[in-house]
Design a protein around this motif. Structure first.
Motif, short mmCIF file in Angstrom:
data_model
loop_
_atom_site.label_atom_id
_atom_site.label_comp_id
_atom_site.label_asym_id
_atom_site.label_seq_id
_atom_site.Cartn_x
_atom_site.Cartn_y
_atom_site.Cartn_z
N ASN A 1 39.44 38.23 41.55
CA ASN A 1 39.31 36.88 41.01
C ASN A 1 38.52 36.04 41.98
OD1 ASN A 1 41.18 36.18 43.06
ND2 ASN A 1 42.87 36.77 41.68
N THR B 1 38.61 37.22 35.19
CA THR B 1 39.42 38.11 36.04
C THR B 1 39.13 39.55 35.69
OG1 THR B 1 41.26 38.05 34.49
CG2 THR B 1 41.27 36.41 36.26
N GLU C 1 40.85 43.30 36.24
CA GLU C 1 42.01 44.10 36.61
C GLU C 1 41.61 45.57 36.68
OE1 GLU C 1 45.05 43.30 33.77
OE2 GLU C 1 45.72 41.49 34.83
N GLN D 1 43.58 43.18 41.39
CA GLN D 1 42.94 42.16 40.56
C GLN D 1 41.87 41.45 41.38
OE1 GLN D 1 44.72 38.19 39.33
NE2 GLN D 1 44.90 39.35 37.37
N GLN E 1 37.41 38.75 45.70
CA GLN E 1 36.25 39.07 44.88
C GLN E 1 35.85 40.54 44.96
OE1 GLN E 1 33.14 36.31 45.76
NE2 GLN E 1 34.33 34.52 45.13
#
Length: 670
Positions: free
Chosen positions: A630, A615, A617, A628, A634
């Motif tokens: 993930n 991940t 941030e 964020q 993406q």
């Protein structure tokens, strides 16, 4: 039976004793002076000898210092003759097991004539045999050996000049001075221990060619050493009266005896036909030369000439003309049984036939300047087709040169030089022979090679073209330009060019093979993104990122984000191994302005490194989380809750599945 065995043993002992004695000389002291000279030394019907006297030591036990010796079967050079010694004659008998050291405290004097002849003042224990004679011929000679206890095999330095003296003194009736005939051949040096001595001790050798040997115990005489057989000789006037005095004495003191052995019947009243004409002495006749021999004697009745002991029929004149080689002799009759002889050996120089006068060597050093070394000794056998083994050949730089060239000679004129071969032991028969020394070269540069042999293959070794022959060190030997080899090792080939010069080329064949890439060690997300190829293999390898430009280091630096292929190539051409890797990095800025260019911020190729489950941030400059990234979301479009964020610097933190954290910052620009 026991008695018979004892008799048998006694017979065997007696036989062994007789055989043992047979190896040593025997001495008989019963002969008178006249018998010694007339019957033993001369024994010729031509001898006109008178006034014979002999003197020596007066030993209380009755022994004499002179006598007649027999040496048949002993190996001694003379069969018999006369012995004169400075001690007891009987003590000259072998073996050489005791010190012959007689004549002490006897008042046994030296000899004044010997003193004068040798320049001495201190002779003792003189033994003298002298007589008058009238020669029929013009030459006298006799043979002798000088033996001495002072030939020490292990002397100390102060004993090197220890010697006894002797002389053979001759003078014509009415003359004042004696002539000493006991001299080193072709010199006026008196024969003594320190003037005729061989090598092998700390004392310096002197005229060693005339020294016989240092003796061990088992010798026919009881002396430590002796000369070879020497000849005393002199020209005389036929019909004149001469006096000869044969004298030997201790010098300095009576210690360490010496002896003269005079060859039986060797005293010869002959004729001198001149020195032998020998190749070895440089006096041989030239091929077309003749030699006139003159044996004229005033009182002679007849002459007969011989060649090689064969009578030359009709040759009865006092002179003879030699036209061929041989041993020549003349028998001169003076009436009745009185005959004398003269001898001479005549050799002829060979009429040489030239075989080869050009000799070549290759210049084997690096600069190929036409200068090299010749072994002139190796040239000699090929110069002439009929060169006798006893001819001595030397080489000279010029026909006027007097100093011979060394046997290993380096030419001074490049590529071709003429020197001259000269027969040096036969004077006047030959002119100098010009010899051409040719230096050939091998101008081609030959470089050794290192060749790799790939696993389970063979390779071809190529020695290069343009040579007349190839000789490989293989088994069996191969003679081709190329060979195929299947095993590592060192292979060499002798290359010979048209000038018959050779060089050796060496191939070092080493095992080789393609590399195995174990891993690619990546350092990214840094100011200097770097990768290092972790590999194994048996060869030497080079590395490339484009398949064209290779480097020796497996490390590449300053790489930008993206996909790469690294190539690992065997330097021996066994093959190339590729491997793909990815450099990860974050964008340093993005511009979300809707123009379709760089509108989103993301980190590419995470899935290629199996990092897609991590991940990311994103924070504003105050540390407030605003987005964020993930697996579901993406990219970041530069908004927060649907509102465009202003241009500024933003921070990110990426947490990887292995717990590693990567931090950085980037710029948003509108």
């Amino acid at each position: 039976m026991v008695l018979i065995n004892k008799i048998y043993l006694l017979l065997i002992f007696g036989l062994v004793f007789q055989l043992g004695n047979a190896q040593y000389i025997s001495v008989d002291e019963s002969f008178t002076a006249l018998q010694l000279v007339q019957d033993k030394l001369i024994n010729s019907p031509c001898a006109n000898v008178f006034n014979v006297t002999v003197s020596g030591g007066n030993f209380a036990s009755g022994e004499k210092s002179y006598g007649y010796f027999e040496a048949t079967g002993t190996g001694f050079p003379f069969t018999n003759g006369i012995v004169l010694t400075t001690g007891k004659a009987i003590n000259t008998i072998g073996p050489n097991a005791s010190l012959s050291d007689d004549g002490g405290n006897m008042g046994w004097n030296g000899d004044s004539d010997l003193n004068q002849a040798l320049g001495l003042t201190n002779t003792f224990n003189a033994t003298v045999l002298e007589f008058d004679f009238i020669p029929q011929g013009d030459h006298i000679s006799f043979d002798y050996i000088f033996s001495s206890e002072q030939y020490l095999l292990n002397p100390s330095a102060n004993q090197c000049n220890f010697t006894d003296g002797f002389a053979f003194l001759l003078k014509r009736n009415g003359d004042t001075n004696y002539q000493n005939l006991a001299v080193v051949p072709n010199t006026t040096i008196p024969v003594k221990v320190n003037t005729v001595r061989g090598p092998g001790t700390i004392c310096p050798p002197a005229n060693a060619a005339y020294f016989d040997a240092f003796n061990d115990i088992n010798h026919p005489t009881n002396f430590n050493g002796q000369t070879k057989v020497l000849t005393a000789q002199s020209d005389v006037t036929p019909g004149d009266t001469y006096h000869i005095k044969l004298v030997i004495a201790d010098e300095g003191n009576y210690r360490y005896d010496s002896a003269l052995f005079l060859g039986g019947e060797s005293f010869n009243f002959g004729v001198d036909l001149g020195e032998d004409r020998l190749i070895a002495n440089g006096t041989a006749l030239c091929p077309t030369q003749t030699l006139s021999l003159n044996a004229t004697q005033s009182s002679a009745i007849s002459y007969q000439w011989f060649q090689n002991n064969i009578e030359l029929y009709g040759e009865t004149n006092p002179t003879y003309l030699v036209t061929s080689a041989g041993d020549y002799s003349v028998t001169i009759n003076y009436g009745g049984n009185c005959e004398t002889t003269g001898t001479i050996t005549v050799e002829y120089a060979v009429d040489l036939i030239v075989n080869q006068t050009r000799f070549s060597e290759c210049d084997n050093d690096a600069n190929q300047d036409g200068i090299t070394a010749f072994n002139l000794t190796d040239i000699i056998p090929d110069l002439f087709t009929n060169l006798p083994s006893n001819y001595t050949i030397s080489f000279y730089e010029l026909t006027t040169s007097t100093s011979a060239l060394p046997s290993i000679y380096t030419n001074t004129t490049p590529f071709q030089q003429t020197i001259y071969a000269r027969i040096t032991n036969i004077q006047g028969c030959y002119s100098d022979y010009p010899i051409d020394l040719i230096v050939n070269i091998f101008p081609t540069t030959i470089t050794d090679e290192e060749v790799g042999l790939c696993e389970n293959t063979s390779t071809i070794l190529d020695a290069g073209s343009g040579f007349t022959s190839y000789t490989w060190n293989t088994n069996p030997i191969q003679n081709t330009q190329t060979i195929t080899v299947a095993n590592p090792g060192t292979y060499s080939v002798i290359l010979t060019n048209a000038s018959n010069c050779s060089k050796t080329k060496t191939f070092t064949v080493t095992p080789s093979g393609i590399a195995t890439i174990n891993d690619i060690i990546i350092i990214d997300f840094s100011e200097n993104n770097t990768i290092t190829v972790d590999y194994t293999g048996i060869s030497t390898y080079v590395f490339s990122l484009d398949g064209t430009n290779y480097q020796s280091s497996p490390t590449f630096t300053n790489l930008i984000e993206g996909a790469y292929t690294v190539y690992v190539k065997d330097t021996k051409d066994c093959g190339v191994v590729p491997a793909t890797f990815y450099i990860l990095d974050y964008p340093k800025f993005f511009t979300p302005n809707g123009d379709g260019i760089n509108d989103f911020w993301s980190i590419k190729n995470l899935n290629q490194r199996n990092l897609q489950n991590g991940t990311i941030e994103i924070f504003d400059r105050y540390g407030k989380p605003i987005h964020q990234i993930n697996t579901r979301n993406q990219v970041w479009d530069g908004t927060f809750n649907g509102v465009n964020l202003p241009s500024s610097d933003y921070w990110f933190q990426m947490k990887l599945a292995d717990g590693k954290i990567i931090k950085g910052h980037f710029s948003l620009k509108r």
